[in-house]
Design an enzyme around this catalytic site. Structure first.
Site, short mmCIF file in Angstrom:
data_model
loop_
_atom_site.label_atom_id
_atom_site.label_comp_id
_atom_site.label_asym_id
_atom_site.label_seq_id
_atom_site.Cartn_x
_atom_site.Cartn_y
_atom_site.Cartn_z
N GLU A 111 0.87 -1.19 0.00
CA GLU A 111 0.00 0.00 0.00
C GLU A 111 0.90 1.22 0.00
O GLU A 111 2.13 1.10 0.04
CB GLU A 111 -0.94 -0.02 1.21
CG GLU A 111 -2.01 -1.11 1.11
CD GLU A 111 -3.01 -1.12 2.25
OE1 GLU A 111 -3.19 -0.08 2.90
OE2 GLU A 111 -3.60 -2.18 2.49
N HIS A 225 -8.76 9.55 3.92
CA HIS A 225 -8.39 8.49 2.97
C HIS A 225 -8.72 8.99 1.57
O HIS A 225 -9.80 9.53 1.34
CB HIS A 225 -9.19 7.21 3.29
CG HIS A 225 -8.65 5.98 2.64
ND1 HIS A 225 -8.71 5.78 1.29
CD2 HIS A 225 -8.02 4.90 3.15
CE1 HIS A 225 -8.16 4.61 1.00
NE2 HIS A 225 -7.72 4.05 2.12
N ARG A 267 -0.60 8.70 2.14
CA ARG A 267 -2.04 8.93 2.01
C ARG A 267 -2.41 10.42 1.99
O ARG A 267 -3.30 10.83 1.24
CB ARG A 267 -2.69 8.26 3.21
CG ARG A 267 -4.05 7.77 2.99
CD ARG A 267 -4.49 6.89 4.12
NE ARG A 267 -4.32 5.49 3.81
CZ ARG A 267 -4.63 4.51 4.63
NH1 ARG A 267 -5.10 4.78 5.83
NH2 ARG A 267 -4.47 3.26 4.26
N HIS A 328 -10.94 9.36 7.72
CA HIS A 328 -10.71 7.92 7.84
C HIS A 328 -10.14 7.50 9.18
O HIS A 328 -10.50 6.45 9.72
CB HIS A 328 -9.75 7.48 6.73
CG HIS A 328 -9.44 6.02 6.71
ND1 HIS A 328 -10.41 5.05 6.55
CD2 HIS A 328 -8.26 5.35 6.84
CE1 HIS A 328 -9.84 3.85 6.55
NE2 HIS A 328 -8.54 4.00 6.76
N ARG A 363 -0.75 8.46 9.38
CA ARG A 363 -0.51 7.03 9.59
C ARG A 363 -0.13 6.31 8.30
O ARG A 363 -0.75 6.52 7.25
CB ARG A 363 -1.77 6.38 10.18
CG ARG A 363 -1.65 4.88 10.32
CD ARG A 363 -2.77 4.29 11.12
NE ARG A 363 -4.07 4.42 10.50
CZ ARG A 363 -4.51 3.70 9.47
NH1 ARG A 363 -3.73 2.80 8.89
NH2 ARG A 363 -5.74 3.88 9.00
C1 SIN Z 1 -7.34 0.53 3.18
O1 SIN Z 1 -7.63 -0.65 2.98
O2 SIN Z 1 -7.12 1.33 2.31
C2 SIN Z 1 -7.33 1.02 4.59
C3 SIN Z 1 -6.17 0.49 5.29
C4 SIN Z 1 -5.78 1.45 6.37
O3 SIN Z 1 -6.59 2.22 6.86
O4 SIN Z 1 -4.60 1.47 6.69
#
Ligand code: SIN
Length: 433
Positions: A111, A225, A267, A328, A363
């Site tokens: 990610e 998010h 993010r 988020h 985060r």
């Molecule tokens: C996501 O699946 O994008 C959320 C994961 C997260 O909040 O770290």
């Protein structure tokens, strides 16, 4: 009515359940939750849980977490998170959590802002899998009870020592006296018009902390998010389109089909780039495209997202997904030490309500469930080693009894007032109470 227990745990997400599992079997434990037990944010989590690949990955994982957090993190807390990650993932596997596998080992996805693939997952429903397996494991414990639809109104305090909580369960008010109390009440997303969070999560733990001068930290660090499913019909819980889609190759494009950002940057940067793009265009959303990966791959890897989008009329194997940033996660919270102890004796905080300092100002993806596991287990170890005698209290020691009926409203007001002092961006997003 009065109840006496050894440990009161408020909240049944990953932090609440896992701390209960890690407490000694000879302790009398009561978990309470505002709603039904499954209505926590853990059960909504999609992407996965970060974990160091091996000891050689420790430094890089620490660096990735610090960089995403703008170096506002506590280095000590980040190292603790990373060094204990493998052990905790092994423990939840022992409790019955299953993760996707490949070549006989765990399958790791990527990610944003992770230098390598280090996120274990169960398709796109990792949180549900974790929640269900921990709850199932807890059912074997004779010393643990769960009260649903039970709301914490305030903590019970005697000489600046926490001695339990006052709760409402339907019409009934119950004083729960406990030797140790763990707040695992989750985040603040329910205060925002647009959030991936359950509506019921309204910062209750933080409000209680503010009311009693319990130390809080980084309250203005709120994460948006970049990719929630765009839905203009309701201002409420928004469906997340997991960052792991981008980790597996999905592209963000504008209304002209042009990419405008590296999808795997931290993010906050991606969310800002999406906002900027929306400002420039005529639409309050951009698009996320994974359709080129093919139907078999998409329906197998992301079955939950495929199904949910289809219900909204979008076939993600053929169409681009309209997405927009929403609130988020809350990096700030009740300040805790490495054993999740708050500034009030016998009061612990774990999970999103707490601020261990691991996340800094932003985060790193998939570090939230990991933080909940690592630091709730630490709280339980601390309690197992040190549980003392319950303070003897009479009802007159309970603060503010006469106004309890109003406290759920007061809690929201306190948190909103606190945030109103903070950023413009947050103020604009807060629900108008
Ligand atoms: C996501 O699946 O994008 C959320 C994961 C997260 O909040 O770290």
């Amino acid at each position: 009515m009065d109840i006496i227990v050894d440990v009161l745990i408020v909240g049944t997400g990953a932090a609440g359940l896992y701390s209960a599992l890690n407490l000694s079997d000879n302790l009398n434990i009561l978990l309470i939750t505002k709603d039904s037990v499954d209505k926590c944010n853990t059960s909504l989590a999609q992407g996965g849980i970060s974990v160091a690949r091996d000891e050689k990955d420790y430094d890089l994982f620490v660096q990735d977490t610090l960089k995403a957090g703008k170096y506002k993190n506590s280095v000590e807390a980040v190292k603790t998170l990373v060094y204990e990650s493998i052990d905790n993932i092994n423990e939840v596997i022992d409790y019955g959590t299953t993760f996707d596998k490949e070549n006989g080992g765990l399958r790791y996805t990527k990610e944003g802002a992770h230098s390598i693939n280090r996120i274990v997952h169960n398709k796109d429903e990792t949180g549900k899998e974790l929640f269900e397996s921990l709850l199932e494991a807890l059912k074997n414990k004779k010393n643990v009870r769960i009260f649903e639809n039970t709301t914490l109104i305030d903590i019970i305090i005697n000489n600046n020592v926490c001695c339990g909580g006052v709760v409402t369960k339907g019409e009934e008010r119950i004083n729960i006296y406990s030797k140790e109390t763990i707040l695992a009440t989750g985040g603040i997303g329910g205060l925002f018009k647009n959030s991936t969070s359950r509506r019921s999560l309204t910062g209750d733990g933080i409000a209680i902390a503010l009311r009693h001068n319990i130390k809080t930290s980084d309250l203005d660090y709120v994460q948006f998010h970049p990719t929630a499913l765009y839905d203009d019909k309701v201002n409420c819980e928004k469906f997340l389109i997991s960052e792991s889609l981008r980790g597996e190759g999905a592209k963000l494009v504008n209304e002209n089909g042009k990419r405008f950002v590296d999808e795997l940057l931290p993010r906050d940067i991606v969310a800002r780039a999406v906002y900027d793009e929306e400002e420039k265009s005529s639409k309050p959303y951009v698009y996320l495209d994974i359709s080129f990966k093919g139907k078999d791959y998409i329906t197998n890897r992301f079955p939950g997202i495929y199904k949910k989008c289809l219900e909204s009329g979008i076939d993600i194997t053929k169409q681009k997904i309209p997405v927009t940033p929403v609130q988020h996660y809350h990096m700030g919270g009740i300040a805790v030490d490495l054993s999740s102890r708050t500034s009030m004796d016998h009061l612990f905080a774990c999970g999103e309500v707490s601020c261990t300092g691991v996340h800094g100002a932003n985060r790193l993806a998939s570090n939230s469930l990991l933080e909940a596991l690592v630091f709730s287990r630490r709280a339980s170890k601390c309690i197992n080693e040190s549980i003392g005698e319950i303070a003897s209290l009479s009802l007159k020691d309970i603060k503010g009894m006469e106004t309890f009926e109003n406290y759920s409203v007061i809690n929201k007001t306190i948190v909103i007032d606190e945030f109103k002092k903070m950023r413009e961006a947050i103020r604009n997003e807060l629900v108008n109470y």
